[in-house]
Write a protein that holds these residues in place. Structure first.
Motif, mmCIF file in Angstrom:
data_model
loop_
_atom_site.group_PDB
_atom_site.id
_atom_site.type_symbol
_atom_site.label_atom_id
_atom_site.label_comp_id
_atom_site.label_asym_id
_atom_site.label_seq_id
_atom_site.Cartn_x
_atom_site.Cartn_y
_atom_site.Cartn_z
ATOM 1 N N UNK A 142 -14.946 -21.900 59.197
ATOM 2 C CA UNK A 142 -15.390 -21.034 60.273
ATOM 3 C C UNK A 142 -14.394 -19.894 60.458
ATOM 4 N N UNK A 143 -14.916 -18.707 60.722
ATOM 5 C CA UNK A 143 -14.028 -17.640 61.135
ATOM 6 C C UNK A 143 -14.091 -17.527 62.657
ATOM 7 N N UNK A 144 -13.008 -17.043 63.229
ATOM 8 C CA UNK A 144 -12.889 -16.966 64.674
ATOM 9 C C UNK A 144 -12.097 -15.724 65.058
ATOM 10 N N UNK A 145 -12.274 -15.315 66.304
ATOM 11 C CA UNK A 145 -11.560 -14.139 66.801
ATOM 12 C C UNK A 145 -11.088 -14.400 68.224
ATOM 13 N N UNK A 146 -9.988 -13.749 68.568
ATOM 14 C CA UNK A 146 -9.452 -13.844 69.925
ATOM 15 C C UNK A 146 -8.871 -12.506 70.317
ATOM 16 N N UNK A 147 -9.030 -12.152 71.582
ATOM 17 C CA UNK A 147 -8.481 -10.900 72.086
ATOM 18 C C UNK A 147 -7.749 -11.161 73.380
ATOM 19 N N UNK A 148 -6.644 -10.470 73.560
ATOM 20 C CA UNK A 148 -5.965 -10.525 74.851
ATOM 21 C C UNK A 148 -4.905 -11.585 74.985
ATOM 22 N N UNK A 149 -4.761 -12.383 73.959
ATOM 23 C CA UNK A 149 -3.702 -13.380 73.992
ATOM 24 C C UNK A 149 -3.291 -13.679 72.557
ATOM 25 N N UNK A 150 -2.068 -14.195 72.390
ATOM 26 C CA UNK A 150 -1.599 -14.450 71.027
ATOM 27 C C UNK A 150 -2.435 -15.501 70.325
ATOM 28 N N UNK A 151 -2.692 -15.335 69.042
ATOM 29 C CA UNK A 151 -3.414 -16.373 68.290
ATOM 30 C C UNK A 151 -2.597 -17.652 68.231
ATOM 31 N N UNK A 152 -3.299 -18.775 68.234
ATOM 32 C CA UNK A 152 -2.638 -20.070 68.119
ATOM 33 C C UNK A 152 -3.359 -20.897 67.060
ATOM 34 N N UNK A 153 -2.839 -22.071 66.812
ATOM 35 C CA UNK A 153 -3.445 -22.982 65.852
ATOM 36 C C UNK A 153 -4.438 -23.935 66.522
ATOM 37 N N UNK A 154 -4.717 -23.731 67.787
ATOM 38 C CA UNK A 154 -5.633 -24.592 68.531
ATOM 39 C C UNK A 154 -7.007 -23.948 68.594
ATOM 40 N N UNK A 155 -8.023 -24.635 68.119
ATOM 41 C CA UNK A 155 -9.338 -24.020 68.068
ATOM 42 C C UNK A 155 -9.871 -23.696 69.466
ATOM 43 N N UNK A 156 -9.441 -24.437 70.484
ATOM 44 C CA UNK A 156 -9.927 -24.185 71.846
ATOM 45 C C UNK A 156 -9.453 -22.834 72.394
ATOM 46 N N UNK A 157 -8.446 -22.254 71.777
ATOM 47 C CA UNK A 157 -7.908 -20.981 72.260
ATOM 48 C C UNK A 157 -8.657 -19.775 71.702
ATOM 49 N N UNK A 158 -9.586 -20.006 70.770
ATOM 50 C CA UNK A 158 -10.289 -18.901 70.131
ATOM 51 C C UNK A 158 -11.624 -18.666 70.820
ATOM 52 N N UNK A 159 -11.952 -17.375 71.015
ATOM 53 C CA UNK A 159 -13.069 -16.996 71.883
ATOM 54 C C UNK A 159 -14.400 -16.869 71.145
ATOM 55 N N UNK A 160 -14.355 -16.378 69.929
ATOM 56 C CA UNK A 160 -15.585 -16.069 69.213
ATOM 57 C C UNK A 160 -15.592 -16.815 67.881
ATOM 58 N N UNK A 161 -16.771 -17.291 67.506
ATOM 59 C CA UNK A 161 -16.899 -18.108 66.298
ATOM 60 C C UNK A 161 -18.090 -17.668 65.455
ATOM 61 N N UNK A 162 -17.901 -17.756 64.140
ATOM 62 C CA UNK A 162 -19.009 -17.580 63.216
ATOM 63 C C UNK A 162 -19.711 -18.909 62.999
ATOM 64 N N UNK A 163 -20.755 -18.904 62.175
ATOM 65 C CA UNK A 163 -21.582 -20.088 62.014
ATOM 66 C C UNK A 163 -21.063 -21.074 60.974
ATOM 67 N N UNK A 164 -20.102 -20.688 60.171
ATOM 68 C CA UNK A 164 -19.532 -21.590 59.174
ATOM 69 C C UNK A 164 -20.165 -21.450 57.807
ATOM 70 N N UNK A 165 -19.348 -21.675 56.793
ATOM 71 C CA UNK A 165 -19.818 -21.677 55.412
ATOM 72 C C UNK A 165 -19.201 -22.891 54.716
ATOM 73 N N UNK A 166 -20.018 -23.600 53.948
ATOM 74 C CA UNK A 166 -19.593 -24.862 53.356
ATOM 75 C C UNK A 166 -18.870 -24.644 52.041
ATOM 76 N N UNK A 167 -17.697 -25.250 51.937
ATOM 77 C CA UNK A 167 -16.933 -25.264 50.700
ATOM 78 C C UNK A 167 -16.831 -26.711 50.230
ATOM 79 N N UNK A 168 -17.280 -26.966 49.012
ATOM 80 C CA UNK A 168 -17.217 -28.296 48.439
ATOM 81 C C UNK A 168 -16.431 -28.230 47.144
ATOM 82 N N UNK A 169 -15.371 -29.032 47.070
ATOM 83 C CA UNK A 169 -14.525 -29.037 45.888
ATOM 84 C C UNK A 169 -14.634 -30.404 45.232
ATOM 85 N N UNK A 170 -15.119 -30.431 44.016
ATOM 86 C CA UNK A 170 -15.270 -31.691 43.303
ATOM 87 C C UNK A 170 -14.042 -31.960 42.441
ATOM 88 N N UNK A 171 -13.760 -33.234 42.249
ATOM 89 C CA UNK A 171 -12.572 -33.612 41.462
ATOM 90 C C UNK A 171 -12.893 -33.733 39.985
#
Length: 122
Positions: free
Chosen positions: A93-122
Motif C-alpha cells: 500500500x502507498x500512503x501519504x501524510x501532511x502536517x506532521x513528520x512521517x513515522x513507521x506507524x500505519x495509524x499515523x498516515x492519513x491517506x491510503x491507496x488500494x494496494x497491489x499484490x506482490x507474490x514472490x515464489x521460492x
C-alpha cells in the motif's frame, strides 16, 4: 486525496519489481509518502517512507534491496524492489501524510491507496 498503487505481480525469488503510486493531486513536495505492506494473517507493516523534503527511511530487512523515490513532474512515487524474497510477499500500500513528520506507524498516515499484490515464489 486519492492514491493509486500499481505494479505488483508474481515473480521468482531474486527478481525485481517496481511499484508505482499515483496521486490525484500534486502533493509529493508537501506530504510525506510511504509504502506499507500486509502479508496474509499479519498486521500492516512499514516498508519505506520519503519525507516531503526527500529523505528516505527503510525497514531494516529491505535496506539495500528496496529504494523509494518520487518523480514530482509525474506525481508518482516508486518502490524499486530488487532481490525479492518469499517473505516479501504481501499486499503493498502507498500512503501519504501532511502536517506532521512521517513515522513507521500505519495509524499515523492519513491517506491510503488500494494496494497491489506482490507474490514472490521460492
Amino acid at each position: 486525496v486519492q492514491l493509486q498503487a500499481s505494479g505488483g505481480g508474481l515473480v521468482q525469488a531474486g527478481a525485481s519489481l517496481r511499484l508505482s503510486c499515483a496521486a490525484s493531486v500534486r502533493l509529493f513536495t508537501t506530504h510525506g509518502m510511504a509504502w506499507f505492506r500486509q502479508a496474509p494473517g499479519k498486521e500492516r507493516e512499514f516498508v519505506a517512507y520519503l519525507t516531503w523534503s526527500g529523505s528516505p527511511n527503510y525497514k531494516e530487512s529491505v535496506k539495500g534491496r528496496f529504494t523509494i523515490s518520487r518523480d514530482n513532474a509525474k506525481d508518482l512515487v516508486y518502490l524499486q524492489m530488487n532481490n525479492l524474497r518469499p517473505e516479501d510477499t504481501a499486499v503493498y500500500y502507498c500512503a501519504a501524510v501532511k502536517g506532521r513528520p512521517p513515522t513507521e506507524k500505519y495509524a499515523d498516515w492519513q491517506y491510503w491507496g488500494q494496494g497491489t499484490l506482490v507474490t514472490v515464489s521460492s
